[in-house]
Scaffold this motif. Structure first.
Motif, PDB file in Angstrom:
ATOM      1  N   VAL A 243      -3.970  47.330  55.715  1.00  0.00           N
ATOM      2  CA  VAL A 243      -5.227  48.152  55.006  1.00  0.00           C
ATOM      3  C   VAL A 243      -5.166  49.482  55.241  1.00  0.00           C
ATOM      4  O   VAL A 243      -5.143  50.260  54.361  1.00  0.00           O
ATOM      5  N   GLY A 244      -5.436  49.862  56.562  1.00  0.00           N
ATOM      6  CA  GLY A 244      -5.438  51.312  56.826  1.00  0.00           C
ATOM      7  C   GLY A 244      -4.306  52.072  56.495  1.00  0.00           C
ATOM      8  O   GLY A 244      -4.871  53.258  55.761  1.00  0.00           O
ATOM      9  N   GLY A 245      -3.153  51.714  56.579  1.00  0.00           N
ATOM     10  CA  GLY A 245      -2.011  52.541  56.376  1.00  0.00           C
ATOM     11  C   GLY A 245      -1.836  52.908  54.797  1.00  0.00           C
ATOM     12  O   GLY A 245      -2.081  54.037  54.262  1.00  0.00           O
TER      13      GLY A 245
ATOM     14  N   ILE B  44      -4.418  51.832  68.427  1.00  0.00           N
ATOM     15  CA  ILE B  44      -3.995  51.692  69.898  1.00  0.00           C
ATOM     16  C   ILE B  44      -2.684  51.189  69.957  1.00  0.00           C
ATOM     17  O   ILE B  44      -2.091  51.222  71.372  1.00  0.00           O
ATOM     18  N   SER B  45      -1.912  50.802  68.866  1.00  0.00           N
ATOM     19  CA  SER B  45      -0.661  50.062  69.054  1.00  0.00           C
ATOM     20  C   SER B  45       0.428  51.277  68.751  1.00  0.00           C
ATOM     21  O   SER B  45       0.613  51.830  67.668  1.00  0.00           O
ATOM     22  N   THR B  46       1.003  51.507  69.904  1.00  0.00           N
ATOM     23  CA  THR B  46       1.978  52.690  70.014  1.00  0.00           C
ATOM     24  C   THR B  46       3.045  52.454  69.086  1.00  0.00           C
ATOM     25  O   THR B  46       3.778  53.248  68.559  1.00  0.00           O
TER      26      THR B  46
ATOM     27  N   VAL C 212      -9.986  47.885  61.464  1.00  0.00           N
ATOM     28  CA  VAL C 212      -9.369  47.099  62.497  1.00  0.00           C
ATOM     29  C   VAL C 212      -9.523  45.412  62.164  1.00  0.00           C
ATOM     30  O   VAL C 212     -10.320  45.069  61.439  1.00  0.00           O
ATOM     31  N   ASN C 213      -8.913  44.737  63.088  1.00  0.00           N
ATOM     32  CA  ASN C 213      -8.890  43.287  62.911  1.00  0.00           C
ATOM     33  C   ASN C 213     -10.440  42.741  63.228  1.00  0.00           C
ATOM     34  O   ASN C 213     -11.094  43.173  64.140  1.00  0.00           O
ATOM     35  N   THR C 214     -10.590  41.739  62.203  1.00  0.00           N
ATOM     36  CA  THR C 214     -11.789  40.948  62.539  1.00  0.00           C
ATOM     37  C   THR C 214     -11.245  39.463  62.610  1.00  0.00           C
ATOM     38  O   THR C 214     -11.758  38.724  61.707  1.00  0.00           O
TER      39      THR C 214
HETATM   40  P1  NAD Z   1      -3.952  44.784  60.663  1.00  0.00           P
HETATM   41  O1  NAD Z   1      -3.866  43.901  61.922  1.00  0.00           O
HETATM   42  O2  NAD Z   1      -2.734  44.806  59.858  1.00  0.00           O
HETATM   43  O3  NAD Z   1      -4.351  45.942  61.044  1.00  0.00           O
HETATM   44  C1  NAD Z   1      -5.432  46.140  62.178  1.00  0.00           C
HETATM   45  C2  NAD Z   1      -5.186  47.345  63.094  1.00  0.00           C
HETATM   46  O4  NAD Z   1      -6.202  47.788  64.124  1.00  0.00           O
HETATM   47  C3  NAD Z   1      -3.895  46.877  64.205  1.00  0.00           C
HETATM   48  O5  NAD Z   1      -2.763  47.646  63.847  1.00  0.00           O
HETATM   49  C4  NAD Z   1      -4.880  46.931  65.642  1.00  0.00           C
HETATM   50  O6  NAD Z   1      -3.536  47.590  66.520  1.00  0.00           O
HETATM   51  C5  NAD Z   1      -5.620  48.120  65.073  1.00  0.00           C
HETATM   52  N1  NAD Z   1      -6.737  48.144  66.021  1.00  0.00           N
HETATM   53  C6  NAD Z   1      -7.631  47.021  66.605  1.00  0.00           C
HETATM   54  N2  NAD Z   1      -8.524  47.505  67.375  1.00  0.00           N
HETATM   55  C7  NAD Z   1      -8.367  48.861  67.500  1.00  0.00           C
HETATM   56  C8  NAD Z   1      -9.090  49.906  68.099  1.00  0.00           C
HETATM   57  N3  NAD Z   1     -10.176  49.494  68.889  1.00  0.00           N
HETATM   58  N4  NAD Z   1      -8.644  51.200  68.051  1.00  0.00           N
HETATM   59  C9  NAD Z   1      -7.683  51.401  67.154  1.00  0.00           C
HETATM   60  N5  NAD Z   1      -7.004  50.447  66.504  1.00  0.00           N
HETATM   61  C10 NAD Z   1      -7.192  49.265  66.767  1.00  0.00           C
HETATM   62  O7  NAD Z   1      -5.091  44.177  59.885  1.00  0.00           O
HETATM   63  P2  NAD Z   1      -5.318  44.406  58.154  1.00  0.00           P
HETATM   64  O8  NAD Z   1      -4.762  43.382  57.577  1.00  0.00           O
HETATM   65  O9  NAD Z   1      -5.259  46.032  57.877  1.00  0.00           O
HETATM   66  O10 NAD Z   1      -6.885  44.177  58.175  1.00  0.00           O
HETATM   67  C11 NAD Z   1      -8.026  44.890  58.789  1.00  0.00           C
HETATM   68  C12 NAD Z   1      -9.270  44.613  58.058  1.00  0.00           C
HETATM   69  O11 NAD Z   1      -9.097  44.562  56.594  1.00  0.00           O
HETATM   70  C13 NAD Z   1      -9.738  43.073  58.353  1.00  0.00           C
HETATM   71  O12 NAD Z   1     -10.929  43.038  58.578  1.00  0.00           O
HETATM   72  C14 NAD Z   1      -9.328  42.080  57.252  1.00  0.00           C
HETATM   73  O13 NAD Z   1     -10.087  41.175  56.946  1.00  0.00           O
HETATM   74  C15 NAD Z   1      -9.547  43.350  56.087  1.00  0.00           C
HETATM   75  N6  NAD Z   1      -8.614  43.138  54.742  1.00  0.00           N
HETATM   76  C16 NAD Z   1      -7.366  42.850  54.818  1.00  0.00           C
HETATM   77  C17 NAD Z   1      -6.798  42.842  53.764  1.00  0.00           C
HETATM   78  C18 NAD Z   1      -5.226  42.510  53.568  1.00  0.00           C
HETATM   79  O14 NAD Z   1      -4.739  42.509  52.472  1.00  0.00           O
HETATM   80  N7  NAD Z   1      -4.667  42.606  54.694  1.00  0.00           N
HETATM   81  C19 NAD Z   1      -7.377  43.345  52.495  1.00  0.00           C
HETATM   82  C20 NAD Z   1      -8.661  43.480  52.563  1.00  0.00           C
HETATM   83  C21 NAD Z   1      -9.517  43.542  53.671  1.00  0.00           C
END
Ligand code: NAD
Ligand code: UGA
Length: 480
Positions: free
Chosen positions: A12-14, A34-36, A86-88
Motif C-alpha cells: 500500500v505505502g509504496g 524499518i526493513s532495510t 504498517v502491518n495490522t
Molecule cells: P506490507 O506488509 O506490504 O507493508 C507494511 C510495511 O510496514 C512493511 O514493509 C514493514 O516492514 C513496515 N513496518 C511495520 N512496522 C513499521 C514501523 N514501526 N516503522 C516503519 N515501518 C514499519 O503491508 P501492506 O499490504 O502494505 O498493508 C499495510 C496495511 O494496509 C494493512 O493494514 C493492510 O490491511 C492495509 N491494506 C492493504 C491492501 C493490500 O492490497 N495489500 C489494501 C488496502 C489496505
C-alpha cells in the motif's frame, strides 16, 4: 513545499505514495520502513513488489520528489502529513487471538511520531484498523505531545493488487474521515487538497472518523461475501447440473446486483479479506452483537469449505489416494498479475494434498521457490509481520518442487490443479501436456480458466468449479 512521509513501504505505502508524487510535483514524498531490504529494493531496478505500471511511476518520480529511506525518524520529524501504512496482522496470542487486529506496529509508529515530532502534524491512518483505533492513537499522541498539535485522519485504501496503479489513478472514491472540530475540518481540507490534484472532488468522500474506519472493514466484508455467495452456489451447481458461470451471469444482470466479483473460485485469498472479516467479527463480539458476528464468520467458513471441497474432489477422483502421485500446481499467487502469496488459497490446497502424501510440482510465473517453501512451512497468520521479524522456517517442505515452466511441472504428472487465473494457463499446449502425463490425466480447474470441452476432447478428465460434472467425477463423489 508540503512534505509527506509514509511509514511502511509495502504493497500500500509504496504504490500510493508513488502516485501521490507523480500527481503532485509540488509535494515532497518520503516512504520509510524499518526493513532495510525493502528500502534497498525500492531504490533498485527490481522493486520489492510486482505491480503492473508501478516501475514506470517510480522511475519518473524517484530522485525528484519521491524518496525511499530507512531514516524513519528524520523524515517523520520533517513532514507535515504522516501516513501510517504498517502491518495490522491478526493476533496470534492472548486476548482476541485468531481474530483481533494486532496493533503493535501501529502503536510503535504512533509512539515514535510523538517522540520525534517538533511541529504540528496530520497523522493519517492508511492501514486497515479496527473502528475506534483513531481514538487510541489520539491518546498516545496527545499524552506524549509536548504541546504539539496532532490531527488524526482515517484515509483507508481501497486499491486491489494487480490493478493498484490504475485503482490509485482512477479511484471509485477516496474516503477521508476526521474529527468534526475546526482543527479536524482543516486537516480534512489539507488531505482533500492532496487528492484533488487528480481525483474529481465529487469522488472524495468526507465523513466522521468512525464511519471511515468502519467503511473499510465493511467494504472488504461485502466483497468477500459476494465471493462466498457465488462459491456456495458453485457447490449447489455441481450437485444439480447447473453451471455457475451461467447462474452468476443471470444474477449479475440485475442492475441492483451487478456483474462484478461473481467469479466462482477455489476460494478468495489475499492479505486482507480474511484478516479484516475476523477483525470485524471480533468487534461485533466485543460490542455484544454475537448474531452479527456469526453472520460474517460464515463468509470465512464457506471460503474454508470451498478449499477443502476442492482438495477432497481431487483425492476422491484419483481413486481416493494421491499418495506418491505427482500433482502439478499451476499458479500459487492469490490472484493473477501479482507475486503476492499472502493467504493464497494455494497454501491450503497444497497442504491438503501434501497431507494425502502427494508429490507437488509447483509453477507460478511470479512466485519463487523460497517464497513457496516459506508459505508452506509457516504457521497461520505468521506471514503478516515485517519480513525480518517473521519466524524462519527450519526445514523446507519435502515432496514439493518448484519449477519455472508449466511443461516441466506437468511432465509425468497424474493431475493438474489450476489455482491462479494467469492468462498463460489458457493458452498452454494441452495436447503436448496430455501426451507427457500419466493416464488417466486429470485437470482440476479452481479458477475456470481452461476450455473444459477442448480438454475433454484431448482426453483429459476435467473438473471445473461449479460446472456440470464429468461422469467420472460423478462416480467418484467427494466425501470428507
Ligand atoms: P506490507 O506488509 O506490504 O507493508 C507494511 C510495511 O510496514 C512493511 O514493509 C514493514 O516492514 C513496515 N513496518 C511495520 N512496522 C513499521 C514501523 N514501526 N516503522 C516503519 N515501518 C514499519 O503491508 P501492506 O499490504 O502494505 O498493508 C499495510 C496495511 O494496509 C494493512 O493494514 C493492510 O490491511 C492495509 N491494506 C492493504 C491492501 C493490500 O492490497 N495489500 C489494501 C488496502 C489496505
Ligand atoms: C481486496 C479489495 O478488492 C480491495 O478493494 C481492498 O483494498 C484490498 O482487498 C485490501 O483491503 O487489501 P485484493 O485482495 O488485492 O483487494 O484483490 P481482489 O481482487 O479483491 O481479490 C481477492 C481474492 O478474491 C483473490 O484471491 C481473488 O482471486 C478472489 N476473487 C475475486 C474471486 O475468487 N472471485 C471474484 O469474483 C473476485
Amino acid at each position: 513545499m508540503v512534505k509527506i512521509c509514509c511509514i511502511g513501504a509495502g504493497y500500500v505505502g509504496g504504490p500510493t505514495m508513488a502516485v501521490i508524487a507523480l500527481k503532485c510535483p509540488n509535494i515532497q514524498v518520503a516512504v520509510v520502513d524499518i526493513s532495510t531490504a525493502r528500502i534497498n529494493a525500492w531504490n533498485s531496478d527490481t522493486l520489492p513488489i510486482y505491480e503492473p505500471g508501478l516501475d514506470e511511476v517510480v522511475k519518473k518520480c524517484r530522485g525528484k520528489n519521491l524518496s525511499f529511506s530507512t531514516d524513519v525518524e528524520k523524515h517523520v520529524a520533517e513532514s507535515d502529513i504522516v501516513f501510517v501504512s504498517v502491518n495490522t496482522p491478526t493476533k496470534t496470542q492472548g486476548l482476541g487471538a485468531g481474530k483481533a487486529a494486532d496493533l503493535t506496529y501501529w502503536e510503535s509508529a504512533a509512539r515514535m511520531i510523538a517522540d520525534v515530532a517538533k511541529s504540528n502534524k496530520i497523522v493519517v491512518e492508511k492501514s486497515t484498523v479496527p473502528v475506534k483505533t483513531a481514538e487510541a492513537i489520539e491518546k498516545i499522541l496527545t499524552h506524549n505531545s509536548k504541546g504539539i498539535n496532532f490531527s488524526i485522519l482515517s484515509n483507508p485504501e481501497f486499491l486491489a493488487e494487480g490493478t493498484a496503479i490504475s485503482d490509485l489513478l482512477n479511484p471509485d472514491r477516496v474516503l477521508i474521515g476526521g474529527r468534526e472540530t475546526p482543527e479536524g475540518k482543516k486537516a480534512i481540507e489539507a488531505l482533500r487538497d492532496v487528492y484533488a490534484h487528480w481525483v474529481p472532488v465529487d469522488r472524495i468522500l468526507c465523513t466522521n472518523l468512525w464511519s471511515a474506519e468502519l467503511s473499510k472493514l465493511a467494504a472488504n466484508a461485502f466483497l468477500a461475501q459476494r465471493i462466498s455467495s457465488v462459491n456456495a452456489m458453485s457447490a449447489l451447481c455441481e450437485a444439480t447440473g447447473a453451471d455457475v458461470s451461467q447462474v452468476a451471469h443471470a444474477v449479475g444482470k440485475d442492475t441492483r446486483i451487478g456483474p462484478k466479483f461473481l467469479n466462482a473460485s477455489v476460494g478468495f485469498g489475499g492479505s486482507c479479506f480474511q484478516k479484516d472479516i475476523l477483525n470485524l467479527v471480533y468487534i461485533c463480539e466485543c460490542n455484544g452483537l454475537p448474531e452479527v458476528a456469526t453472520y460474517w464468520k460464515q463468509v470465512i467458513k464457506v471460503n474454508d469449505y470451498q478449499k477443502t471441497r476442492f482438495v477432497n474432489q481431487i483425492v476422491s477422483s484419483m481413486f481416493n489416494t494421491v499418495s506418491g502421485k505427482k500433482i502439478a500446481v499451476l499458479g500459487f499467487a492469490f490472484k493473477k498479475d501479482t507475486g503476492d502469496t499472502r493467504e493464497t488459497p494455494a497454501i491450503d490446497v497444497c497442504k491438503g494434498l501434501i497431507g494425502d502424501k502427494a508429490k507437488l510440482s509447483i509453477y507460478d510465473p511470479q512466485v519463487n521457490q523460497d517464497q513457496i517453501q516459506r508459505d508452506l512451512s509457516m504457521k497461520k497468520f505468521d506471514w503478516d509481520h515485517p519480513v525480518h521479524l517473521q519466524p524462519m522456517s527450519p526445514t523446507s517442505v519435502k515432496d514439493v518442487s518448484v519449477v519455472w515452466d508449466a511443461y516441466t511441472a506437468t511432465k509425468d504428472a497424474h493431475g493438474i490443479c489450476i489455482l491462479t487465473e494467469w492468462d498463460e494457463f489458457k493458452n498452454l499446449d494441452y495436447q503436448k501436456i496430455f501426451n507427457d502425463m500419466q493416464k488417466p490425466a486429470f485437470v482440476f480447474d479452481g479458477r475456470n480458466v481452461v476450455d473444459a470441452e477442448k480438454l475433454r476432447k484431448i482426453g483429459f478428465i476435467v473438473y471445473s468449479i461449479g460446472k456440470p460434472l464429468d461422469d467420472w467425477l460423478k462416480d467418484m463423489p467427494a466425501v470428507a
